[in-house]
Design an enzyme around this catalytic site. Structure first.
Site, PDB file in Angstrom:
ATOM      1  N   LYS A 162       0.868  -1.176   0.000  1.00  0.00           N
ATOM      2  CA  LYS A 162       0.000   0.000   0.000  1.00  0.00           C
ATOM      3  C   LYS A 162       0.907   1.228   0.000  1.00  0.00           C
ATOM      4  CE  LYS A 162      -1.447   2.721   3.051  1.00  0.00           C
ATOM      5  NZ  LYS A 162      -1.244   3.979   2.300  1.00  0.00           N
ATOM      6  N   GLU A 167      11.388   0.695   9.335  1.00  0.00           N
ATOM      7  CA  GLU A 167      12.359   1.741   9.065  1.00  0.00           C
ATOM      8  C   GLU A 167      11.647   3.037   9.390  1.00  0.00           C
ATOM      9  OE1 GLU A 167      13.890   4.583   7.723  1.00  0.00           O
ATOM     10  OE2 GLU A 167      13.876   3.889   5.649  1.00  0.00           O
ATOM     11  N   CYS A 204      14.380  10.448   5.842  1.00  0.00           N
ATOM     12  CA  CYS A 204      14.602  10.015   7.229  1.00  0.00           C
ATOM     13  C   CYS A 204      16.090  10.013   7.587  1.00  0.00           C
ATOM     14  CB  CYS A 204      13.973   8.647   7.452  1.00  0.00           C
ATOM     15  SG  CYS A 204      14.451   7.493   6.187  1.00  0.00           S
ATOM     16  N   GLU A 247      11.971  15.296  13.975  1.00  0.00           N
ATOM     17  CA  GLU A 247      12.413  15.391  12.577  1.00  0.00           C
ATOM     18  C   GLU A 247      11.851  16.684  11.981  1.00  0.00           C
ATOM     19  OE1 GLU A 247      13.031  11.465  10.088  1.00  0.00           O
ATOM     20  OE2 GLU A 247      11.034  11.516  10.967  1.00  0.00           O
TER      21      GLU A 247
END
Ligand code: ADP
Length: 485
Positions: A179, A255, A289, A386
């Site tokens: 997906k 991850e 990331c 982040e």
């Protein structure tokens, strides 16, 4: 979209069992550079996801039984098709995601590189023989594909995050259902079209597009026919999906988010460090990331480094990714811009200093000016969350021990970078950093031959390299007895 050379790469339906499936309703895919609707894509349901899992399950035995060399052949054909259509695929990617075309082309080549790597590695799934305890036995270890693999992928690398997982899965003999992020489904569907043209058998590679991530995610994590679940995305959602997988004891690879430090020691080659930083900070407008999130500079070189960085940032060209010579495209959506604004304003209120940028190009635009702030400290949200935007945030330190402590003071552990020419320092710092990947005098570390992945709350499992293939293989021990005369 008239610019696509091969218009049939623009697919708008989900793909399973080798066929395209429309849904009762559709959702819009928009271009972040201008808000235009690029396509209306099938909004598939949980029932559809279940059908895709069933297709992958049906296809599994035959795919697993094929000689690795044949699977490799098909993966290589798929890789070649990706490269042949690199320009179209890159254009689709830029239109739905925003990154500059040159970066998008790079992503297609990078993704295709995983197909090539794992096609080769598929032929080297070696077992073991182990000396037995008695002379009438032999101990043999073989490796077999885990089964159906389901994946959920993010919008920041719409092609490569799928290629990296699917290449390893298919090479190992697993079948695959993904997906993709609802913001960027077109790249995934174009990959399915090329998988089909490459002759990947029906049911081996399947794509479900949907806005109902939760419902689709429940099928992919809870259906017992799925043996392994692989996720790239936020830490929050990753933790939740790992819990959902516990009910059927799936193998899980995660991850998740990073908070990469980029340490510049006083013996570093400052120009090389600037080059490395520009790539690791501003690539994809800071939306990766492994992007540098915290720049830690030793006091002695702080002024010189800051001056050079300010100059380098001043040269960046912001604009629509399809235009020439653009370095930075738009952020993905308004939420992303709002988050950057919030982190930045909070840091400034706490004493950080704005050196350049600091806002969107225009009030309602998704183009965020490349930004530099100094005087940041590790407790600020900008250093703990982040940023996922083009904001370079500098902190300073005095000693090596201080740099290591600052770098490790986070729950994340994906990528870290540091620059030094001193071999003793290089080893000490490399070993002390609590990260899955460390770039030493390098700002870009990812490639198919290397194990990509994190420690701590950045996740577990590796993608790329022989370790990446191992994540899709079960070990089976055969005890062969009764061999005595
Ligand atoms: P990001 O902040 O990068 O969008 P997310 O973790 O929200 O990160 O999204 C990564 C992927 O996870 C996307 O494909 C998204 O649709 C999917 N996702 C988000 N929420 C869920 C959920 N509850 N269940 C399954 N997938 C989800």
């Amino acid at each position: 979209m008239t610019k696509l050379t091969d218009q049939s790469l623009l697919k708008k339906a989900s793909y399973w069992q080798g066929e395209w499936h429309d849904a009762d309703n559709c959702f819009d895919v928009t271009n972040p550079a201008n808000g235009d609707v690029i396509a209306k894509v099938a909004n598939s349901s949980a029932d559809d996801a279940e059908k895709a899992v069933a297709a992958a399950h049906r296809a599994f035995n035959a795919w697993a039984a094929r000689p690795a060399a044949e699977r490799a052949e098909l993966l290589l054909r798929w890789q070649q098709l990706l490269l042949e259509h690199q320009d179209d695929l890159a254009l689709l990617l830029t239109l739905e995601q925003g990154k500059p075309l040159a970066e998008a082309k790079g992503e297609i080549a990078y993704g295709a590189g995983y197909l090539q790597w794992f096609a080769e590695e598929a032929k080297r799934v070696y077992g073991d023989t182990i000396p037995a305890k008695t002379d009438d036995q032999r101990i043999i270890v073989i490796k077999q594909p885990v089964g159906v693999v389901a994946a959920v992928t993010p919008w920041n690398f719409p092609n490569a995050m799928i290629a990296r997982k699917a290449a390893a899965a298919l090479a190992a003999g697993c079948t695959f259902v993904v997906k993709p992020a609802q913001l960027t489904p077109l790249s995934a569907l174009a990959m399915a079209e090329l998988a089909d043209r490459a002759g990947i058998p029906a049911g081996v590679f399947n794509v479900i597009t949907s806005t109902d991530a939760k419902a689709i995610g429940e099928v992919l994590t809870e259906d017992k026919r799925v043996a392994k679940f692989s996720f790239t995305g936020s830490t929050k959602i990753g933790k939740q999906l790992a819990k959902q997988c516990a009910g059927t004891v799936k193998r899980v690879s995660l991850e998740l988010g990073g908070n990469a430090p980029f340490i510049v020691f006083d013996d570093a080659d400052l120009d090389a460090a600037i080059d490395g930083l520009m790539a690791s900070k501003f690539r994809n407008a800071g939306q990766t990331c492994v992007c540098t999130n915290r720049i830690l500079v030793q006091q002695k070189v702080l002024a010189a480094f800051t001056e050079k960085l300010l100059k380098a940032i001043g040269k960046l060209k912001l604009g629509d990714g399809t235009a020439d010579n653009v370095d930075i495209g738009p952020l993905i959506n308004h939420d992303a811009c709002d988050k950057v604004d919030k982190l930045l304003n909070e840091a400034l209120a706490l004493g950080a200093k704005l050196q350049c940028g600091g806002k969107r190009q225009a009030a309602d635009s998704l183009f965020y000016l490349p930004t530099l702030i100094t005087g940041v400290n590790n407790d600020m949200a900008v250093a703990q969350q982040e940023i996922f935007g083009p904001v370079a945030a500098i902190q300073s330190f005095d000693t090596d021990a201080e740099a290591i402590a600052l770098a490790n003071a986070t729950d994340s552990g994906l990528a870290a970078y540091f620059y030094s020419r001193d071999i003793g320092r290089v080893w000490r710092v490399a070993e002390a950093l609590q990260y899955g990947m460390v770039g030493i005098n390098e700002g870009m570390v990812s490639n198919p031959a290397a194990p990509f992945g994190g420690v701590k709350q950045s996740g577990y499992g590796r993608e790329g390299s022989k370790y990446g293939l191992a994540d899709y293989l079960d070990i089976k021990y055969l005890c062969l007895g009764g061999l005595a005369d």
